[in-house]
Scaffold this motif. Sequence first.
Motif, PDB file in Angstrom:
ATOM      1  N   ALA A 254      10.156  80.258  68.690  1.00 31.30           N
ATOM      2  CA  ALA A 254      10.526  81.665  68.539  1.00 31.30           C
ATOM      3  C   ALA A 254       9.929  82.507  69.656  1.00 31.30           C
ATOM      4  O   ALA A 254      10.625  83.318  70.269  1.00 31.30           O
ATOM      5  CB  ALA A 254      10.075  82.196  67.180  1.00 31.30           C
TER       6      ALA A 254
ATOM      7  N   ARG B 296      22.199  83.311  64.514  1.00 31.88           N
ATOM      8  CA  ARG B 296      21.158  82.658  63.693  1.00 31.88           C
ATOM      9  C   ARG B 296      19.885  82.415  64.501  1.00 31.88           C
ATOM     10  O   ARG B 296      18.773  82.627  64.010  1.00 31.88           O
ATOM     11  CB  ARG B 296      21.672  81.340  63.134  1.00 31.88           C
ATOM     12  CG  ARG B 296      22.557  81.482  61.947  1.00 31.88           C
ATOM     13  CD  ARG B 296      22.925  80.108  61.327  1.00 31.88           C
ATOM     14  NE  ARG B 296      23.957  80.319  60.348  1.00 31.88           N
ATOM     15  CZ  ARG B 296      25.271  80.285  60.602  1.00 31.88           C
ATOM     16  NH1 ARG B 296      25.700  79.984  61.814  1.00 31.88           N
ATOM     17  NH2 ARG B 296      26.140  80.516  59.645  1.00 31.88           N
ATOM     18  N   LYS B 297      20.056  81.941  65.731  1.00 30.58           N
ATOM     19  CA  LYS B 297      18.880  81.684  66.574  1.00 30.58           C
ATOM     20  C   LYS B 297      18.102  82.967  66.829  1.00 30.58           C
ATOM     21  O   LYS B 297      16.874  82.978  66.787  1.00 30.58           O
ATOM     22  CB  LYS B 297      19.307  81.038  67.886  1.00 30.58           C
ATOM     23  CG  LYS B 297      19.703  79.592  67.723  1.00 30.58           C
ATOM     24  CD  LYS B 297      20.098  78.963  69.046  1.00 30.58           C
ATOM     25  CE  LYS B 297      20.480  77.509  68.845  1.00 30.58           C
ATOM     26  NZ  LYS B 297      20.909  76.888  70.110  1.00 30.58           N
TER      27      LYS B 297
ATOM     28  N   SER C 244      16.300  84.073  63.499  1.00 29.87           N
ATOM     29  CA  SER C 244      15.140  83.239  63.149  1.00 29.87           C
ATOM     30  C   SER C 244      13.977  83.471  64.113  1.00 29.87           C
ATOM     31  O   SER C 244      12.812  83.352  63.721  1.00 29.87           O
ATOM     32  CB  SER C 244      15.535  81.765  63.071  1.00 29.87           C
ATOM     33  OG  SER C 244      15.886  81.260  64.332  1.00 29.87           O
TER      34      SER C 244
ATOM     35  N   TRP D 296      12.443  86.982  63.271  1.00 25.88           N
ATOM     36  CA  TRP D 296      11.597  86.876  62.080  1.00 25.88           C
ATOM     37  C   TRP D 296      10.125  86.874  62.468  1.00 25.88           C
ATOM     38  O   TRP D 296       9.292  87.525  61.829  1.00 25.88           O
ATOM     39  CB  TRP D 296      11.956  85.594  61.343  1.00 25.88           C
ATOM     40  CG  TRP D 296      11.372  85.451  59.991  1.00 25.88           C
ATOM     41  CD1 TRP D 296      10.055  85.384  59.646  1.00 25.88           C
ATOM     42  CD2 TRP D 296      12.099  85.316  58.764  1.00 25.88           C
ATOM     43  NE1 TRP D 296       9.904  85.204  58.304  1.00 25.88           N
ATOM     44  CE2 TRP D 296      11.152  85.167  57.748  1.00 25.88           C
ATOM     45  CE3 TRP D 296      13.443  85.295  58.460  1.00 25.88           C
ATOM     46  CZ2 TRP D 296      11.525  84.985  56.418  1.00 25.88           C
ATOM     47  CZ3 TRP D 296      13.808  85.124  57.139  1.00 25.88           C
ATOM     48  CH2 TRP D 296      12.852  84.978  56.133  1.00 25.88           C
ATOM     49  N   ARG D 297       9.789  86.122  63.535  1.00 25.15           N
ATOM     50  CA  ARG D 297       8.383  86.001  63.948  1.00 25.15           C
ATOM     51  C   ARG D 297       7.829  87.326  64.457  1.00 25.15           C
ATOM     52  O   ARG D 297       6.648  87.611  64.291  1.00 25.15           O
ATOM     53  CB  ARG D 297       8.233  84.902  65.000  1.00 25.15           C
ATOM     54  CG  ARG D 297       8.515  83.518  64.465  1.00 25.15           C
ATOM     55  CD  ARG D 297       7.642  83.229  63.273  1.00 25.15           C
ATOM     56  NE  ARG D 297       7.816  81.841  62.820  1.00 25.15           N
ATOM     57  CZ  ARG D 297       7.184  81.341  61.794  1.00 25.15           C
ATOM     58  NH1 ARG D 297       6.343  82.081  61.089  1.00 25.15           N
ATOM     59  NH2 ARG D 297       7.398  80.096  61.440  1.00 25.15           N
TER      60      ARG D 297
ATOM     61  N   SER E 167      18.165  82.011  55.819  1.00 28.20           N
ATOM     62  CA  SER E 167      17.385  80.915  56.368  1.00 28.20           C
ATOM     63  C   SER E 167      16.060  81.508  56.780  1.00 28.20           C
ATOM     64  O   SER E 167      15.906  82.720  56.828  1.00 28.20           O
ATOM     65  CB  SER E 167      18.122  80.305  57.555  1.00 28.20           C
ATOM     66  OG  SER E 167      17.464  79.149  57.999  1.00 28.20           O
ATOM     67  N   GLY E 168      15.142  80.673  57.124  1.00 32.63           N
ATOM     68  CA  GLY E 168      13.819  81.172  57.447  1.00 32.63           C
ATOM     69  C   GLY E 168      13.579  81.344  58.924  1.00 32.63           C
ATOM     70  O   GLY E 168      14.510  81.317  59.728  1.00 32.63           O
ATOM     71  N   PRO E 169      12.316  81.516  59.271  1.00 34.75           N
ATOM     72  CA  PRO E 169      11.955  81.749  60.659  1.00 34.75           C
ATOM     73  C   PRO E 169      12.011  80.467  61.490  1.00 34.75           C
ATOM     74  O   PRO E 169      11.881  79.367  60.973  1.00 34.75           O
ATOM     75  CB  PRO E 169      10.515  82.262  60.556  1.00 34.75           C
ATOM     76  CG  PRO E 169       9.990  81.641  59.308  1.00 34.75           C
ATOM     77  CD  PRO E 169      11.167  81.562  58.365  1.00 34.75           C
ATOM     78  N   ALA E 170      12.154  80.659  62.789  1.00 37.97           N
ATOM     79  CA  ALA E 170      12.048  79.543  63.725  1.00 37.97           C
ATOM     80  C   ALA E 170      10.578  79.136  63.821  1.00 37.97           C
ATOM     81  O   ALA E 170       9.689  79.950  63.547  1.00 37.97           O
ATOM     82  CB  ALA E 170      12.564  79.974  65.096  1.00 37.97           C
TER      83      ALA E 170
ATOM     84  N   TYR F  50      18.137  87.904  56.435  1.00 40.94           N
ATOM     85  CA  TYR F  50      19.290  88.102  57.302  1.00 40.94           C
ATOM     86  C   TYR F  50      20.499  87.361  56.756  1.00 40.94           C
ATOM     87  O   TYR F  50      20.364  86.404  55.999  1.00 40.94           O
ATOM     88  CB  TYR F  50      19.012  87.731  58.755  1.00 40.94           C
ATOM     89  CG  TYR F  50      18.756  86.267  59.047  1.00 40.94           C
ATOM     90  CD1 TYR F  50      19.806  85.405  59.363  1.00 40.94           C
ATOM     91  CD2 TYR F  50      17.463  85.758  59.066  1.00 40.94           C
ATOM     92  CE1 TYR F  50      19.567  84.075  59.664  1.00 40.94           C
ATOM     93  CE2 TYR F  50      17.213  84.440  59.368  1.00 40.94           C
ATOM     94  CZ  TYR F  50      18.275  83.592  59.674  1.00 40.94           C
ATOM     95  OH  TYR F  50      18.031  82.275  59.980  1.00 40.94           O
TER      96      TYR F  50
END
Length: 186
Positions: free
Chosen positions: A13, A131-132, A135, A138-139, A5-8, A152
């Motif tokens: 984030a 997951r939280k 994501s 990611w930032r 999945s992608g970034p928040a 991830y």
Amino acid sequence: MIPESGPAPRPKAWLAVARCVGTSCIMLARGQVRQPKDNVGRVLRFADGSTSRVYRETAVRRQPAEPCVLVVAFTLRLVRGRAHRLFEAESILNTPLFVGFPGFVNKLWCAHDTFGAYRGLYEWDGAEPARKYASALWRVLELVSVPGSISYKVLPGLRRDEVLADPARIAAAGTDHAWWRLRTQE
């Protein structure tokens, strides 16, 4: 690498990271964060053919009710040669960016692999908190990573130590050559 999945969203984030840092500072001041040596030096083999050495382990005293393994990978931008050792040394300063996230249990810090990617092999209490975290992380990682290199994988229902002892436990969870799947030592 293809991300799970992608970034928040950035504001969400960075708020999560700020809260984590505050919680982490309290945890560190109270001596709740440990640096076990049990896995340091261990070489992990992954299904994509890469190998990586564990250079640090971080843990808190928490037994997960809903164990979950999280594998994160990224390639640092502009880090070559001896700079990898400098990154490994300074990366302890990154500890407040994750130990205070809800559900964190432990992390193996994996040195850049044979393809240049760093990995974190974590255990979390709950797939959704993992997951939280990933994501939001990611930032942070996108500031220092090669574009497109962040990935991830969340593996619910697994304990990290069980997966290390028997990598076949995750064989059914994905493709044969997945970057995140540990391979049995040969």
